[in-house]
Every structure is written in structure tokens, then in C-alpha cells.
Enzyme design. Structure first.
Site, short mmCIF file in Angstrom:
data_model
loop_
_atom_site.label_atom_id
_atom_site.label_comp_id
_atom_site.label_asym_id
_atom_site.label_seq_id
_atom_site.Cartn_x
_atom_site.Cartn_y
_atom_site.Cartn_z
N TYR A 1 18.57 39.60 43.11
CA TYR A 1 17.88 38.91 42.01
C TYR A 1 17.84 37.43 42.33
O TYR A 1 18.88 36.81 42.59
CB TYR A 1 18.60 39.14 40.68
CG TYR A 1 17.78 38.66 39.50
CD1 TYR A 1 17.04 39.58 38.75
CD2 TYR A 1 17.71 37.32 39.16
CE1 TYR A 1 16.25 39.15 37.70
CE2 TYR A 1 16.92 36.89 38.11
CZ TYR A 1 16.20 37.81 37.39
OH TYR A 1 15.40 37.38 36.34
N GLN B 1 14.52 43.75 32.61
CA GLN B 1 13.68 44.86 33.08
C GLN B 1 13.76 45.03 34.59
O GLN B 1 13.71 46.15 35.10
CB GLN B 1 12.22 44.69 32.62
CG GLN B 1 11.46 43.52 33.22
CD GLN B 1 11.60 42.26 32.40
OE1 GLN B 1 12.54 42.10 31.63
NE2 GLN B 1 10.65 41.34 32.58
N ASN C 1 19.82 34.48 34.25
CA ASN C 1 20.13 33.94 32.92
C ASN C 1 21.02 34.90 32.13
O ASN C 1 21.52 35.90 32.66
CB ASN C 1 18.84 33.60 32.17
CG ASN C 1 17.97 34.83 31.91
OD1 ASN C 1 18.43 35.97 31.99
ND2 ASN C 1 16.70 34.60 31.59
N SER D 1 28.89 26.45 36.96
CA SER D 1 29.38 25.93 38.23
C SER D 1 30.53 24.95 38.01
O SER D 1 30.63 24.30 36.97
CB SER D 1 28.23 25.22 38.97
OG SER D 1 28.60 24.95 40.29
N GLN E 1 27.71 18.83 40.75
CA GLN E 1 27.88 20.05 39.97
C GLN E 1 27.49 19.84 38.51
O GLN E 1 26.92 20.72 37.88
CB GLN E 1 29.32 20.55 40.06
CG GLN E 1 29.70 21.03 41.44
CD GLN E 1 28.71 22.01 42.01
OE1 GLN E 1 28.58 23.14 41.54
NE2 GLN E 1 27.96 21.60 43.03
N HIS F 1 23.93 20.64 37.34
CA HIS F 1 23.48 22.03 37.24
C HIS F 1 23.19 22.42 35.79
O HIS F 1 22.21 23.09 35.48
CB HIS F 1 24.55 22.98 37.78
CG HIS F 1 24.43 23.27 39.23
ND1 HIS F 1 23.34 23.91 39.79
CD2 HIS F 1 25.26 23.01 40.27
CE1 HIS F 1 23.51 24.03 41.09
NE2 HIS F 1 24.67 23.49 41.41
N GLU G 1 35.83 27.06 41.64
CA GLU G 1 34.77 27.59 42.49
C GLU G 1 34.66 26.75 43.77
O GLU G 1 34.68 27.28 44.88
CB GLU G 1 33.45 27.56 41.72
CG GLU G 1 32.25 28.03 42.52
CD GLU G 1 30.94 27.82 41.78
OE1 GLU G 1 29.94 28.43 42.18
OE2 GLU G 1 30.91 27.03 40.80
N HIS G 2 34.51 25.43 43.62
CA HIS G 2 34.43 24.51 44.76
C HIS G 2 35.62 23.56 44.68
O HIS G 2 35.82 22.91 43.65
CB HIS G 2 33.15 23.68 44.72
CG HIS G 2 31.89 24.47 44.61
ND1 HIS G 2 31.24 24.66 43.39
CD2 HIS G 2 31.15 25.12 45.54
CE1 HIS G 2 30.15 25.38 43.59
NE2 HIS G 2 30.08 25.68 44.89
N ASP H 1 26.42 24.19 49.78
CA ASP H 1 25.41 24.86 48.97
C ASP H 1 24.22 25.30 49.80
O ASP H 1 23.54 26.27 49.47
CB ASP H 1 24.92 23.93 47.86
CG ASP H 1 25.71 24.09 46.57
OD1 ASP H 1 26.54 25.02 46.49
OD2 ASP H 1 25.50 23.30 45.64
N GLU I 1 54.55 67.58 41.07
CA GLU I 1 53.53 67.17 40.11
C GLU I 1 52.97 68.36 39.33
O GLU I 1 52.09 68.19 38.48
CB GLU I 1 52.39 66.43 40.83
CG GLU I 1 52.83 65.09 41.40
CD GLU I 1 51.68 64.30 42.02
OE1 GLU I 1 50.57 64.88 42.15
OE2 GLU I 1 51.89 63.13 42.37
N HIS J 1 47.44 72.68 45.11
CA HIS J 1 47.58 71.66 46.14
C HIS J 1 48.69 72.06 47.13
O HIS J 1 48.52 71.98 48.35
CB HIS J 1 47.96 70.30 45.51
CG HIS J 1 46.81 69.53 44.94
ND1 HIS J 1 46.12 69.94 43.84
CD2 HIS J 1 46.25 68.36 45.34
CE1 HIS J 1 45.18 69.06 43.56
NE2 HIS J 1 45.23 68.08 44.47
#
Length: 440
Positions: free
Chosen positions: A139, A200, A223, A246, A268, A271, A336-337, A370, A424, A429
Site C-alpha cells: 500500500y 477497499q 491513513n 513518526s 520528524q 511529518h 523509531e529513529h 529515510d 499429557e 500420539h
């Protein structure tokens, strides 16, 4: 207008509470979004292409009365190559160089992920076989901004892993196609591009339609509707992660140009209003210099309103006792960074256990990572770096255990397995193992 960025001191009695409050981020669920996404997923599963066509025409405002069939959303390889040829040479060269660096890094990563087998003394062979996924969906956002770098970072490791089919979906609001995104798809080895997006698109990739085969895994950001859809289809397909806003955490020893650090924090903060930028430093005077740089440089930024909100609401300049404490706090934040902007960055990097990506030394700006360093920029957020890793070749592979027991091995292992199985209460088994024993 002066910016009101939070300033904390680790020697304060309420420091940990204040830091926890600053870090707290609950993505939460918007009931209206969840209901809408649930309806779209169910509709696409039931009606297939007809539902995808209807939602795409409506949500992406496809011109001229909308597309008449799903075929209108397919972009062929010829069009991808035409887009690559049409973009400015400087952009084309940058994409090629970035793609090559990303490919080299992930090729090296793949070498570390090979399967293995080993033989035991009795002839039993054990091991692991590594195989690529058959089909993945990528995506790529196409709403407020276009992200060709996301195409490279998501598609190239899948290609290196050996995935034979890489299907990219990207929304085209008002029917406008971003040529740089298409050019990146041409370079990255994407096999099919479909100009659909939103919940969708996630539903079509997960469940399949008359014209779209279902994939094994869906990766890439989107999103709130895309995130909600990915969360709901997990289990039907794999997903990479549900990414939060971020983040950047900069550990400074006070030797880097404060303008550089201020701009790294901006990188950052621009963003998203919810993005988080924090600096840790033991030098109070240096912190004041960085704050002055923020005040000086912010008015020069085209996205200054977003940066201002981000730094005011979620940013911080933190005075720590020393660099050792900075590293301990960094492990708690699990950003993250993480930039370690210091004279001897490696000595501090050795103390870091939790970070999505580490940028060592004053010349290693997060922005280089990045786009073109090579390691993947799809990273864990919201403290998930404590248990998650960057996107990589391994995300597009799966492992199968290999168990080839010899006749001699069955005599030893069969007795052990039977003993445990009886314990068990699983008699079948036990008997399955015992039937292969000699002298039964």
C-alpha cells in the site's frame, strides 16, 4: 511567536511521570471509522470488483463520471517505464541510486537468512527451509502527499526475498497519477500497479476479487481507514505493523552544531502534528543553544505550523545527568529513529538495546536514512522497537522446519515422545511413536 517546547530535567522528582505523560500515545479507535471500515470490508468480500469500483469512484473522485470497470485502474509496465523516462533526470538518477543502495543492503541481509540442515550421529536430519511468500500487496499513500521512497523501501526487500508477485495499490485522488511514484515502481520491480486505495484496496488484497488475486501479506502505511482495515484483516493475511506517528530521539554530547540538531528535530516534526521529537543532553548551555536555533530556524520552514504544533504538544528538550543516563532513558523510550550525535557514538550505541534505527555521529542525519542509505525506513513506532524490527527481507519469507528421522533415531526419540505423550494423556500420539520401535 516564541515556541513553547517542554523542558525536562532528569534530576527532578517528577521527571519519570512527566516523561511518561509526554510519551503517552493511545492510537485508540474511532468508532465511526471502525464501523465504516467494517462495512467496506464486508461489502468488498461479498461484491468484489463492483464494490471496489464503487468506493474508488466515490472516495477518489475519479473524473468524467468515474471509471466504468476495474481495468481502468490497472497501470501496465509500459506506463511505468514511460513515467520513469518522463521525470527529470535528477529525480531519475536519485531514484536509481537510492534503489541500488537499498537493494545492496537487503541482498546482504538475505545472505544472513538462508536455511540450514544438520545431521545427527544416527542419521537423523533436522533443519529449516526458507521460502518467499507467493504474493504480497504494497500500500502506497496517495492523498496529501506522494511517497516514492515508500515504494522502494517496501517493494525492494520483497523482490530481493524472491516474491514472484508484488502488487502495489495507490490511490489517485481526482484521477491524478504521481509520475515519481510510478517511476519508483518501475525501478523496484513491482509486477502490478492498481490505482485504488483506502479500506477497499486492503479488502481487495486480503479477500481477492474477480480481477485481483488475494495476497499473503500487506505492507505499507496509510491513513486511519487503511490502518483499521489492516488491523481487521490480520489473520486472513499477514501485515507488517500498525504504525503510529513518526518519532526522533537525539542524544547529544554538546559537540554538534545546534542548527543541525534543531533541523533534525524539525525533520520528524514536519511529518505530522502528532509526530514526536525529543533531545537528551547533559549540557544545559548546549540545550539553550539548540532552543535558540529552533526559534531562529522555525520561521524559515514551509511547514512551520505543523512543526510548531508537534514540538509544542509532544516535543521536549531533556537535561540528563550524563550520557550513560541518556542511553538508559533512550532504551526506555525505544524510539523509531535514534540519533547519537556525539564525538564517540559507538561507545554509546553499544549501550542501546531498543531503537528502530540508530544514526551514529553528527553527519548521520535521520533524513539520509529515510531516502538512500540502504537500511529500511519502515520502522517500529510507539515503543514497539522493544520487540519489533525494521521491515526487511525476512518479512517476505517464511520458514518451514525440516524433520527427517532415521530408523535409528526413531528408536531413541520414539521412547521419549511416548513418555511425554502418555503424560499429557494423548495415547494416539504415544502409540504413533511406539509403532516405529523395534520389538513391539
Amino acid at each position: 511567536m516564541s515556541i513553547q517546547i517542554t523542558k525536562l530535567d532528569s534530576t527532578q522528582a517528577d521527571f519519570q511521570k512527566s516523561l511518561d505523560t509526554l510519551l503517552a500515545f493511545e492510537a485508540g479507535t474511532d468508532e465511526a471509522i471502525e464501523r465504516a471500515v467494517a462495512g467496506i470490508l464486508a461489502d468488498v468480500k461479498a461484491r468484489g470488483d463492483a464494490a471496489v469500483l464503487e468506493y474508488t469512484n466515490r472516495f477518489d473522485r475519479i473524473p468524467d463520471g468515474g471509471a466504468a470497470s476495474m481495468a481502468a485502474f490497472d497501470i501496465g509496465q509500459d506506463e511505468l517505464q514511460a513515467a520513469l523516462a518522463a521525470i527529470p533526470a535528477a529525480q531519475r538518477d536519485a531514484l536509481h541510486v537510492a534503489a541500488q543502495r537499498i537493494r545492496v543492503f537487503h541482498e546482504r541481509q538475505k545472505q544472513e537468512l538462508n536455511g540450514f540442515t544438520y545431521a545427527e550421529a544416527d542419521g537423523t536430519i533436522l533443519g529449516q527451509k526458507v521460502t518467499p511468500l507467493d504474493r504480497v500487496g504494497i500500500y502506497v499513500p496517495g492523498g496529501k502527499a506522494a511517497y516514492p521512497s515508500s515504494v522502494l523501501m517496501n517493494a525492494i526487500p520483497a523482490h530481493v526475498a524472491g516474491v514472484p508477485e508484488i502488487i502495489m495499490v495507490v490511490p489517485t485522488p481526482d484521477g491524478v497519477k504521481n509520475q515519481m511514484v510510478l517511476a519508483a515502481a518501475a525501478i523496484a520491480g513491482v509486477t502490478r500497479v492498481i490505482t485504488i486505495g483506502g479500506a477497499q484496496a486492503v479488502a481487495a488484497l486480503a479477500h481477492g476479487t474477480e480481477t485481483i488475486q488475494p495476497v499473503d501479506k500487506i505492507v505499507g502505511p496509510g491513513n486511519a481507514y487503511v490502518a483499521a482495515a489492516k488491523r481487521r484483516v490480520f489473520g486472513i493475511v499477514g501485515i507488517d505493523m500498525i504504525a503510529g506517528p513518526s518519532e526522533i530521539l537525539v542524544i547529544c554530547d554538546g559537540t554538534t552544531d545546534p542548527d543541525w540538531v534543531a533541523m533534525d528535530l524539525f525533520s520528524q516534526a514536519e511529518h505530522d502534528e502528532l509526530a514526536q521529537a525529543i533531545m537528551l543532553c547533559p549540557d544545559a548551555d548546549y540545550i539553550a543553544r539548540v532552543e535558540a536555533s529552533i526559534e531562529k530556524l522555525l520561521p524559515t520552514m514551509p511547514r512551520q505550523d505543523t512543526i510548531r504544533t508537534s514540538l509544542t504538544d509532544r516535543g521536549a528538550l531533556v537535561k540528563v545527568r550524563d550520557m550513560d543516563e541518556a542511553c538508559a532513558i533512550a532504551n526506555s523510550i525505544a524510539a523509531e529513529h535514534l540519533e547519537i550525535s556525539a564525538e564517540n557514538p559507538q561507545q554509546w550505541a553499544d549501550k542501546i538495546r531498543h531503537a528502530g534505527a540508530m544514526f551514529l555521529g553528527r553527519f548521520s542525519s535521520e533524513s539520509l536514512g529515510d531516502y538512500c542509505c540502504g537500511p529500511n525506513h519502515v520502522l517500529p513506532t510507539s515503543r514497539t522497537a522493544r520487540f519489533s524490527s525494521p521491515l526487511g527481507v525476512y518479512d517476505f519469507q517464511k520458514r518451514s522446519s525440516i524433520i527427517h528421522v532415521s530408523e535409528a533415531g526413531a528408536q531413541t526419540l520414539g521412547k521419549i515422545a511416548a513418555e511425554l505423550a502418555y503424560g499429557e494423556g494423548l495415547q494416539a500420539h504415544a502409540r504413533s511413536a511406539e509403532l516405529r520401535l523395534k520389538n513391539q
